[in-house]
Design an enzyme around this catalytic site. Sequence first.
Site, PDB file in Angstrom:
ATOM      1  CE  LYS A  33      -3.736  -0.608   2.476  1.00 52.75           C
ATOM      2  NZ  LYS A  33      -4.313  -0.851   3.824  1.00 52.75           N
ATOM      3  NE  ARG A 103      -5.153   3.389   3.780  1.00 52.94           N
ATOM      4  CZ  ARG A 103      -5.224   3.633   2.478  1.00 52.94           C
ATOM      5  NH1 ARG A 103      -4.622   4.711   1.969  1.00 52.94           N
ATOM      6  NH2 ARG A 103      -5.855   2.805   1.673  1.00 52.94           N
ATOM      7  N   GLY A 112      -6.372 -10.325   8.013  1.00 46.62           N
ATOM      8  CA  GLY A 112      -5.973 -10.777   9.338  1.00 46.62           C
ATOM      9  C   GLY A 112      -5.164  -9.716  10.049  1.00 46.62           C
ATOM     10  CG  MET A 114      -5.300  -2.775  13.415  1.00 41.03           C
ATOM     11  SD  MET A 114      -4.509  -1.210  13.705  1.00 41.03           S
ATOM     12  CE  MET A 114      -4.836  -0.401  12.182  1.00 41.03           C
ATOM     13  NE  ARG A 359      -6.040  -4.208  -3.398  1.00 41.07           N
ATOM     14  CZ  ARG A 359      -6.529  -4.423  -2.188  1.00 41.07           C
ATOM     15  NH1 ARG A 359      -5.737  -4.769  -1.212  1.00 41.07           N
ATOM     16  NH2 ARG A 359      -7.803  -4.287  -1.956  1.00 41.07           N
ATOM     17  CG  HIS A 475      -3.893 -47.121  -7.404  1.00 43.24           C
ATOM     18  ND1 HIS A 475      -5.152 -47.219  -7.957  1.00 43.24           N
ATOM     19  CD2 HIS A 475      -3.029 -47.680  -8.284  1.00 43.24           C
ATOM     20  CE1 HIS A 475      -5.044 -47.837  -9.123  1.00 43.24           C
ATOM     21  NE2 HIS A 475      -3.778 -48.137  -9.346  1.00 43.24           N
ATOM     22  CD  GLU A 765      11.816 -46.934 -15.026  1.00 41.56           C
ATOM     23  OE1 GLU A 765      10.804 -46.513 -14.459  1.00 41.56           O
ATOM     24  OE2 GLU A 765      11.784 -47.697 -16.006  1.00 41.56           O
ATOM     25  CB  SER A 787      11.961 -41.371 -21.666  1.00 43.43           C
ATOM     26  OG  SER A 787      10.894 -40.715 -21.044  1.00 43.43           O
ATOM     27  N   GLY A 789      12.250 -41.445 -16.284  1.00 48.78           N
ATOM     28  CA  GLY A 789      11.001 -41.807 -15.602  1.00 48.78           C
ATOM     29  C   GLY A 789      11.103 -41.252 -14.196  1.00 48.78           C
ATOM     30  CG  ASP A 792       9.384 -46.296 -10.922  1.00 45.83           C
ATOM     31  OD1 ASP A 792       8.793 -46.264  -9.818  1.00 45.83           O
ATOM     32  OD2 ASP A 792       9.076 -47.079 -11.836  1.00 45.83           O
ATOM     33  CB  CYS A 854       7.484 -39.859 -19.359  1.00 50.51           C
ATOM     34  SG  CYS A 854       8.503 -41.259 -18.918  1.00 50.51           S
ATOM     35  CE1 TYR A 874       9.638 -36.916 -24.336  1.00 51.27           C
ATOM     36  CE2 TYR A 874      11.551 -36.843 -25.787  1.00 51.27           C
ATOM     37  CZ  TYR A 874      10.671 -37.571 -24.980  1.00 51.27           C
ATOM     38  OH  TYR A 874      10.841 -38.909 -24.814  1.00 51.27           O
TER      39      TYR A 874
HETATM   40  P1  ADP Z   1      -7.708  -2.201   3.553  1.00 50.71           P
HETATM   41  O1  ADP Z   1      -6.293  -2.630   3.546  1.00 50.71           O
HETATM   42  O2  ADP Z   1      -8.581  -3.042   4.389  1.00 50.71           O
HETATM   43  O3  ADP Z   1      -8.226  -1.973   2.171  1.00 50.71           O
HETATM   44  P2  ADP Z   1      -7.294   0.621   3.758  1.00 50.71           P
HETATM   45  O4  ADP Z   1      -6.123   1.078   4.527  1.00 50.71           O
HETATM   46  O5  ADP Z   1      -7.168   0.636   2.290  1.00 50.71           O
HETATM   47  O6  ADP Z   1      -7.723  -0.795   4.288  1.00 50.71           O
HETATM   48  O7  ADP Z   1      -8.504   1.518   4.195  1.00 50.71           O
HETATM   49  C1  ADP Z   1      -9.813   1.197   3.900  1.00 50.71           C
HETATM   50  C2  ADP Z   1     -10.539   2.389   3.390  1.00 50.71           C
HETATM   51  O8  ADP Z   1     -10.429   3.467   4.278  1.00 50.71           O
HETATM   52  C3  ADP Z   1     -10.007   2.929   2.088  1.00 50.71           C
HETATM   53  O9  ADP Z   1     -10.513   2.274   1.012  1.00 50.71           O
HETATM   54  C4  ADP Z   1     -10.520   4.361   2.125  1.00 50.71           C
HETATM   55  O10 ADP Z   1     -11.839   4.372   1.637  1.00 50.71           O
HETATM   56  C5  ADP Z   1     -10.498   4.686   3.572  1.00 50.71           C
HETATM   57  N1  ADP Z   1      -9.346   5.521   3.864  1.00 50.71           N
HETATM   58  C6  ADP Z   1      -8.116   5.136   4.227  1.00 50.71           C
HETATM   59  N2  ADP Z   1      -7.307   6.207   4.387  1.00 50.71           N
HETATM   60  C7  ADP Z   1      -8.043   7.290   4.101  1.00 50.71           C
HETATM   61  C8  ADP Z   1      -7.783   8.681   4.061  1.00 50.71           C
HETATM   62  N3  ADP Z   1      -6.593   9.160   4.344  1.00 50.71           N
HETATM   63  N4  ADP Z   1      -8.787   9.499   3.729  1.00 50.71           N
HETATM   64  C9  ADP Z   1     -10.007   8.985   3.420  1.00 50.71           C
HETATM   65  N5  ADP Z   1     -10.313   7.702   3.440  1.00 50.71           N
HETATM   66  C10 ADP Z   1      -9.352   6.849   3.785  1.00 50.71           C
HETATM   67 MG    MG Z   2      -7.787  -0.724   0.866  1.00 48.96          MG
END
Ligand code: ADP
Ligand code: MG
Length: 904
Positions: A33, A103, A112, A114, A359, A475, A765, A787, A789, A792, A854, A874
């Site tokens: 990100k 973020r 998973g 935060m 991304r 098998h 083989e 070839s 194998g 084996d 093979c 091949y």
């Molecule tokens: P995730 O990794 O779960 O996608 P993000 O860090 O991308 O989490 O944040 C989720 C959403 O929070 C983003 O899609 C955006 O809509 C909002 N967001 C994050 N940072 C900002 C920001 N600086 N201003 C406005 N919205 C934000």
């Molecule tokens: Mg996001």
Amino acid sequence: MTTTATATRRHVYLFGPSRTDGKADMKALLGGKGANLAEMAALGLPVPPGCTITTEVCALYNANGGKIPDDVRADVLAALDEIGRDVGAKFGDAETPLLVSVRSGARASMPGMMDTILNLGLNDRTVEGLAARSNNARFAYDSYRRFIQMYADVVLGVDHSVFEEILENHKNLNGFSLDTDLSAGDWKGVIAEYKKAIEAEIDKPFPQDTSEQLWGAVSAVFGSWQNARAITYRRLHDIPDDWGTAVNIQAMVFGNMGPTSATGVAFTRNPSTGAKQLYGEFLVNAQGEDVVAGIRTPQPLTEAARKEAGETAPSLETLMPETFGELTRIFDLLERHYRDMQDIEFTVQEGKLWMLQTRAGKRTTAAAFRIAVELAEEGILSREEALMRIEPGALDQLLHPTIDPDAEKRIIATGLPASPGAAAGEIVFDSDEAEALKAQGRSIILVRIETSPEDIHGMHAAAGIVTARGGMTSHAAVVARGMGRPCVCGASALKIDMAAGTLMANGRTFRKGDLITIDGTAGEIIVGAVPMRQPELSGDFATIMSWADGVRRLGVRANADTPRDAEAALSFGAEGIGLCRTEHMFFEEDRILAMREMICATDEAGRRKALAKILPMQRADFKQLFEIMGERPVTIRLLDPPLHEFLPHEDREITAVAQALGISPATLKARVTELHEFNPMLGFRGCRLAIRYPEITEMQARAIFEAAVAASKRTGKSVTPEVMIPLVAYRTEYDLLARVIRETARAVEAESGTKLSYLIGTMIELPRAALKAAEIATGEDGAEFFSFGTNDLTQTCIGLSRDDAAPILASYEEKAIFEVDPFVSIDRDGVGELVAIGTERGRKVNPDLKIGICGEHGGDPRSVAFCHETGLDYVSCSPFRVPVARLAAAQAAISSNAAVRDKD
Ligand code: ADP
Ligand code: MG
Ligand code: MG
């Protein structure tokens, strides 16, 4: 990581209009990100300014018992000053407060971790500053309540249901239905209750100090790297623990400032079909993840999508045409810049567009093909780059029928996804019966507790296979993959009663003849016949394959035993047959008796009598195969499996064979006992059979050569069979059998008056064969092809029986002794070295030696790359893996060309 190494390194990277330190290729340090935010900022796109704390600090944090180093704190505060200058605000200031989002962002996207916290920096005083400055109290208090909710949930560990309940109550009392119905005053009331609830939960008031808020949030991100969910995810996806996550702190922009503000997500192309159309949703007057949270129904971006969905709420295209236009231009720019389909998050604040994330977008395999082809056609990618974009393993999805994703399905039981694809048919428990019913044109699912070589004909006849026992290398699994039959293995919840002809699962009883569907890709067994989608081998798929064929050096053949396999192989683009196993030809109902007669015969005359019955059948099989394959090479392996696999066991079988041989069942039983082996894999099999009974080779060679003569007469094409002698370890073994083959060829030439063209070679083989490759290939009469194998060869090199490997594999993979299952992907270091040695030594004495592999490795992308690098001619794999091998071979060629270019 040592402190001295990091002390000199920068821990905080800025991005924004005035300064950007990072770029897209710094994902290891800045996370995905952060690196992409920097890249977008550097491109001059409207990105709210911010900074990224590096992934290295995550490691420091967790190693220091959860402390943010002082110098990092100082750097973050300095960065906040700069960010504040950019937007004309100051963090913690009562009048013009800078608000930020915090973020997380690891190198690879990782659920998973935060959750994001928005609007950080608000407290009872700054919220008033925000209200005054924006002249929008409703917006300010809406932002504050969001912040409290997120912060309390994520950092303070207060369950979000607490807040949902309070909000729900407030709405009910006032007759509101939407969040947007609440006024500033309403939110103030809600906030007061939120704060009370928090204090009741954690015995502390909600933090009013904005620094405390900031460090609390940063710590929570770093700490979440070690939470159970994240650890499990990393283990499942092979993400190293020491990667760490970065933290992005970014100035807030607000999609919740009223009717000219919005927030949305988009793909630059349709991620399920790959079509070049904007694909996404937005919500007016909303923030962050409202779009995906399902609280309100989001609106489509384009008019076309709106009409198609029959949506009444306006699209972004009509609602905010200027913003839509800018967004479209940015999407185009990002696609061209990243040269790939993008998954994007954006926000509109009072008519101004802001980019918040980009991304590479996840996509289905079908979409991956279309996108790669179209990006190449648009000139954004070269063909070679387009080829590199497709993961060969994912092709499986396209090459087998799949269950219609919209279909309803009731799952009976689940097992291992042993062989991909879906199939529907009647439950049958017996292989003979499966074959008989198949002959009547019925579709069969063969259900067995486990399978054995005696079930081959039943597995062939079946559309799909289910076993209650056995692992991914049982098998059933191995044979099904080779045959391209969908298979679910080890479905232990199934209670199979063979005698009663019933199958119990999930409290229901199914009988022979009941319809079921299996999904070998997902490992599911489903009630009834579920609708399916057929594989599509034309269009973008065909385009990619033809590009792949244009760049690969490695030939791709198929392992095919039957005319049906051969036809499938051709349709998947095989250039020949690399392995035709002759034994299944003996297993077929009408032949097994003759075969058993042959084995149990006590003298050569008896054997020859039985072999004479088999000869015309084999000849007919080979002729058909040659006719289908035309001038393409066909490698036929002489009889290989241990004889005991053919032996009669049941009383009725013993009686039948005894009768045919004119001996008593008791005598026959004694013969069967005599042939018993303790370790058949290393026993009386391969060339050893024919060394003792050369008449077997003589018969097979005759069948091959007579078929070649007949097929070329019929088609007018010249057929060049490649006769392969299995399990050779000594040159003498090879010579003995090669002589029989050559003599037979001369005899057939004399009888037919036709000059034959053929090759004789051997399967490598056994480690000894690889080591003695020069000896085996040397001279006029030496082997003309090898070839490897590798099935084996893996068993004999490691000394590990594949059929017994399942429990060993599990602990060996867990303890990192095996990086991957060596029966799936070639063990480069060990087995691979034998292949390299055999190739080098063989080619030294015979530069024209044709060399291939093979076995199942031929369809594994990593093993294919190995074969390319080792200079093989091949690979040969099961027909359904042929496209995988073609693409993998192309990728291997592209990668090694690039490596050569880099060196120059
Ligand atoms: P995730 O990794 O779960 O996608 P993000 O860090 O991308 O989490 O944040 C989720 C959403 O929070 C983003 O899609 C955006 O809509 C909002 N967001 C994050 N940072 C900002 C920001 N600086 N201003 C406005 N919205 C934000
Ligand atoms: Mg996001
Ligand atoms: Mg999220």
